[in-house]
Design a protein around this motif. Structure first.
Motif, mmCIF file in Angstrom:
data_model
loop_
_atom_site.group_PDB
_atom_site.id
_atom_site.type_symbol
_atom_site.label_atom_id
_atom_site.label_comp_id
_atom_site.label_asym_id
_atom_site.label_seq_id
_atom_site.Cartn_x
_atom_site.Cartn_y
_atom_site.Cartn_z
ATOM 1 N N GLY A 66 0.811 -1.214 0.000
ATOM 2 C CA GLY A 66 0.000 0.000 0.000
ATOM 3 C C GLY A 66 0.841 1.259 0.000
ATOM 4 N N ILE A 67 1.986 1.211 0.681
ATOM 5 C CA ILE A 67 2.882 2.362 0.719
ATOM 6 C C ILE A 67 3.414 2.662 -0.680
ATOM 7 N N LEU A 68 3.870 1.634 -1.365
ATOM 8 C CA LEU A 68 4.413 1.813 -2.714
ATOM 9 C C LEU A 68 3.337 2.302 -3.683
ATOM 10 N N ILE A 69 2.127 1.771 -3.544
ATOM 11 C CA ILE A 69 1.040 2.200 -4.430
ATOM 12 C C ILE A 69 0.715 3.672 -4.203
ATOM 13 N N SER A 117 -2.879 2.789 5.557
ATOM 14 C CA SER A 117 -3.092 2.151 6.857
ATOM 15 C C SER A 117 -4.517 1.618 6.990
ATOM 16 N N LEU A 118 -5.508 2.393 6.550
ATOM 17 C CA LEU A 118 -6.894 1.934 6.610
ATOM 18 C C LEU A 118 -7.114 0.773 5.648
ATOM 19 N N GLU A 119 -6.473 0.831 4.491
ATOM 20 C CA GLU A 119 -6.601 -0.248 3.507
ATOM 21 C C GLU A 119 -6.149 -1.575 4.093
ATOM 22 N N ILE A 172 1.723 -15.054 12.983
ATOM 23 C CA ILE A 172 2.895 -14.204 12.766
ATOM 24 C C ILE A 172 2.602 -13.137 11.718
ATOM 25 N N ALA A 173 1.916 -13.524 10.644
ATOM 26 C CA ALA A 173 1.634 -12.598 9.540
ATOM 27 C C ALA A 173 0.636 -11.510 9.929
ATOM 28 N N SER A 174 -0.105 -11.724 11.019
ATOM 29 C CA SER A 174 -1.092 -10.708 11.423
ATOM 30 C C SER A 174 -0.449 -9.433 11.928
ATOM 31 N N VAL A 175 0.885 -9.422 12.023
ATOM 32 C CA VAL A 175 1.582 -8.195 12.402
ATOM 33 C C VAL A 175 1.607 -7.202 11.232
ATOM 34 N N GLY A 176 1.163 -7.648 10.052
ATOM 35 C CA GLY A 176 1.215 -6.810 8.850
ATOM 36 C C GLY A 176 0.615 -5.424 8.994
ATOM 37 N N PRO A 177 -0.619 -5.291 9.519
ATOM 38 C CA PRO A 177 -1.198 -3.946 9.661
ATOM 39 C C PRO A 177 -0.374 -3.013 10.536
ATOM 40 N N ILE A 178 0.319 -3.562 11.540
ATOM 41 C CA ILE A 178 1.178 -2.723 12.382
ATOM 42 C C ILE A 178 2.315 -2.149 11.544
ATOM 43 N N PHE A 179 2.927 -2.990 10.721
ATOM 44 C CA PHE A 179 3.972 -2.508 9.819
ATOM 45 C C PHE A 179 3.446 -1.383 8.928
ATOM 46 N N THR A 180 2.254 -1.610 8.343
ATOM 47 C CA THR A 180 1.699 -0.619 7.422
ATOM 48 C C THR A 180 1.426 0.702 8.130
ATOM 49 N N ILE A 181 0.892 0.652 9.336
ATOM 50 C CA ILE A 181 0.610 1.880 10.084
ATOM 51 C C ILE A 181 1.897 2.650 10.359
ATOM 52 N N VAL A 182 2.932 1.954 10.786
ATOM 53 C CA VAL A 182 4.215 2.614 11.075
ATOM 54 C C VAL A 182 4.804 3.220 9.802
ATOM 55 N N LEU A 183 4.790 2.449 8.723
ATOM 56 C CA LEU A 183 5.356 2.933 7.464
ATOM 57 C C LEU A 183 4.547 4.088 6.883
ATOM 58 N N SER A 209 2.737 6.277 8.472
ATOM 59 C CA SER A 209 2.906 7.495 9.265
ATOM 60 C C SER A 209 4.279 8.117 9.067
ATOM 61 N N THR A 210 5.306 7.281 8.830
ATOM 62 C CA THR A 210 6.662 7.805 8.680
ATOM 63 C C THR A 210 6.994 8.202 7.235
ATOM 64 N N ILE A 211 6.514 7.409 6.275
ATOM 65 C CA ILE A 211 6.852 7.674 4.869
ATOM 66 C C ILE A 211 5.811 8.562 4.193
ATOM 67 N N LEU A 212 4.536 8.237 4.405
ATOM 68 C CA LEU A 212 3.461 8.992 3.755
ATOM 69 C C LEU A 212 2.924 10.120 4.628
ATOM 70 N N HIS A 213 3.366 10.174 5.877
ATOM 71 C CA HIS A 213 2.927 11.204 6.832
ATOM 72 C C HIS A 213 1.411 11.182 7.033
ATOM 73 N N GLU A 214 0.851 9.960 7.042
ATOM 74 C CA GLU A 214 -0.570 9.824 7.330
ATOM 75 C C GLU A 214 -0.808 9.965 8.826
#
Length: 313
Positions: free
Chosen positions: A28-31, A105-107, A259-270, A272-277
């Motif tokens: 989602g970040i790259l898109i 992040s919402l996606e 283990i994979a359910s940590v994915g949304p946490i990664f997206t939220i962090v990324l 907020s830091t990269i896209l400034h959401e």
């Protein structure tokens, strides 16, 4: 007590699943970064598929040399083709459309509705009993999605939250159909071959769609678009697809889904830091509820089977 080699094998598998979850979380970040340039969803998806295609072709050739030929009837090949189109063309296109309107992040939170769809489809279509624990998981997941969605309705950084949410949830529904339908085929030909064939099949309608939409004019975009498309093709598609397949061989599908359910946490962090959401408190709480629901579904899955789940691409 497990032996040292078994313990090492488990932790290597867990690490591979963890890395795959991180790779998928960056999609989602790259898109969203690509949408800062003048490109439409189908053209961006086509670039992703075309960059990934050579790898899947080469891997399928390698597998054909290593293992006996695949014995499938014409009907089974047609089924495999339709599954690939459903899971990697339709679900991906709806996902790319949704990201035009809502934040990354919402996606990612909304997309995690797909395990509940799988659970409900198995209950309705195959008569599998839904346990009390799974009902609690469903309630937690949908409560979390509703809370996260409600906390973003008035967000000024999103064009149309409701329309975007519809596309993402539809993507999750279509992907769930793909997951439920693909299990027999995976059991027959293996997860790696199935993934390769499905991705190759999905590339065809993607390219045709792009050709109808804009004449397949893919050579005039800014350079960053191609870098982002290549990154999506390799680091969000090819590499994590096989990392998670290998990881699940080592830890089992139930552990892998947890283990994979940590994915949304990664997206939220990324995001907020990269896209400034801006991440609201409701969105954080909603994410925790969704992860709790997915965790319960995954934990329950440990007791049922060791099927290889597929990536959410």
């Amino acid at each position: 007590m497990p032996s040292q080699p078994s313990r090492t094998r488990y932790w290597i598998g867990a690490f591979l699943v963890f890395l795959a979850a991180f790779c998928f979380a960056t999609k989602g970040i790259l898109i969203k970064l690509a949408y800062q340039y003048p490109i439409d969803p189908i053209s961006l998806l086509t670039l992703r598929m075309l960059f990934a295609l050579p790898f899947y072709v080469l891997i399928s050739i390698s597998l054909a040399r290593k293992y006996p030929p695949v014995q499938l009837s014409l009907k089974q090949w047609a089924t495999l083709t339709m599954l690939g189109i459903t899971g990697y063309y339709l679900a991906s296109f709806f996902n790319f459309l949704g990201l035009v309107y809502i934040t990354a992040s919402l996606e990612r939170i909304l997309l995690f509705v797909y395990p509940t769809f799988v659970l409900l489809m198995n209950a309705v279509g195959f008569g599998r009993r839904v346990t009390r624990l799974q009902l609690i998981a469903l309630l937690l997941t949908y409560a979390g999605i509703l809370l996260a969605f409600w906390g973003n309705v008035e967000s000024s950084v999103q064009k149309n939250v409701i329309l975007g949410a519809v596309w993402i949830i539809l993507s999750g529904l279509v992907y769930a159909i793909y997951l439920v339908g693909s299990d027999p085929m995976i059991a027959r030909i293996g997860s790696q071959r199935f993934t390769c064939y499905a991705m190759i099949a999905a590339t065809v309608p993607t390219v045709v769609h792009c050709a109808v939409h804009n004449g397949l004019h893919l050579g005039s975009y800014p350079t960053p678009i191609y870098a982002l498309g290549l990154s999506m093709g390799i680091f969000v598609t090819v590499i994590p697809t096989f990392m998670i397949a290998e990881g699940i061989k080592r830890v089992g599908s139930g552990n892998a889904s947890i283990i994979a359910s940590v994915g949304p946490i990664f997206t939220i962090v990324l995001s907020s830091t990269i896209l400034h959401e801006t991440i609201s408190s409701k969105q954080i709480l909603g994410t925790l509820l969704v992860l709790s629901g997915v965790f319960l579904i995954g934990w329950r899955g440990r007791q049922q089977s060791n099927r290889v789940p597929k990536n959410v691409g």
